[in-house]
Scaffold this motif. Structure first.
Motif, short mmCIF file in Angstrom:
data_model
loop_
_atom_site.label_atom_id
_atom_site.label_comp_id
_atom_site.label_asym_id
_atom_site.label_seq_id
_atom_site.Cartn_x
_atom_site.Cartn_y
_atom_site.Cartn_z
N GLN A 166 0.91 -1.16 0.05
CA GLN A 166 -0.28 -0.32 0.11
C GLN A 166 1.03 1.01 -0.23
O GLN A 166 0.85 2.22 -0.56
N ALA A 167 1.58 1.21 1.14
CA ALA A 167 2.50 2.02 0.78
C ALA A 167 3.28 2.20 0.05
O ALA A 167 3.55 3.82 -0.74
N GLY A 191 3.86 9.27 -3.69
CA GLY A 191 3.43 10.32 -4.49
C GLY A 191 1.95 11.07 -4.42
O GLY A 191 1.68 11.65 -5.51
N ILE A 192 1.29 9.90 -4.01
CA ILE A 192 -0.08 10.91 -3.91
C ILE A 192 0.01 11.24 -2.03
O ILE A 192 -0.15 10.74 -1.04
N GLU A 215 -5.16 14.03 -2.22
CA GLU A 215 -6.11 13.41 -2.82
C GLU A 215 -6.52 12.17 -2.24
O GLU A 215 -7.38 11.63 -2.90
N GLN A 216 -5.51 11.37 -1.27
CA GLN A 216 -6.40 10.19 -0.49
C GLN A 216 -7.29 10.08 -0.32
O GLN A 216 -8.28 9.69 -0.28
N GLU A 217 -7.73 11.14 0.10
CA GLU A 217 -8.77 11.76 1.60
C GLU A 217 -10.47 11.73 0.09
O GLU A 217 -11.16 11.53 0.63
N ALA A 218 -9.70 12.93 -0.67
CA ALA A 218 -10.58 13.00 -1.62
C ALA A 218 -11.73 11.84 -2.49
O ALA A 218 -12.52 11.95 -2.69
#
Length: 147
Positions: A110-111, A116-117, A121-124
């Motif tokens: 996962q890491a 680079g994200i 962006e992850q929350e969106a």
């Protein structure tokens, strides 16, 4: 449907498929086998029947997988002392070690995927996926109520 929607769903489908395949290749264990081990780890001890229900697999497949894991020293089986018609499954020390290795490998994978994200962006993306699932459940409820 417009081109952006088509591209969105194609990319989502491809990403999910490629991620699952890549992780499976990287650890050398199928998703079904991982799910079985993780479920046993989560429950501590579980019956074949409960594994069958929770994993949506037929009884023969559960028996085959459990016997394979038992032969590899990862699982142990015993008759349910309350009802000897049922067999209970639990992890051995070796099985617990393998589950820990799987969890660590999953975290590392996962890491690498999220490199680079940004957090934003992850929350969106989480918000978008949650909304998709909410919409899907709404569609399913509408179909059920129309029947």
């Amino acid at each position: 449907m417009n081109a952006l929607e088509d591209t969105f769903f194609q990319q989502l489908t491809y990403a999910c498929s490629e991620i699952k395949q890549s992780f499976t290749r990287s650890i050398g264990m199928s998703q079904t086998r991982r799910q079985l081990l993780l479920l046993v780890a989560q429950k501590g001890e579980i019956s074949h029947a409960a594994l069958q229900r929770q994993l949506s697999l037929d009884g023969a497949m559960i028996t085959r997988l459990v016997k394979q894991f038992e032969a590899q020293g990862m699982l142990s089986r015993r008759l349910d002392p309350r009802d000897n018609r049922y067999t209970l499954v639990s992890l051995t020390d070796s099985g617990r070690s393998i589950v820990a290795d799987l969890s660590a490998a999953h975290g590392d994978f996962q890491a690498q995927l999220l490199d680079g994200i940004s957090r934003e962006e992850q929350e969106a993306m989480v918000h978008v996926l949650e909304r998709l699932r909410t919409n899907l459940h709404h569609i399913q409820e509408l179909k059920r109520s129309a029947q």
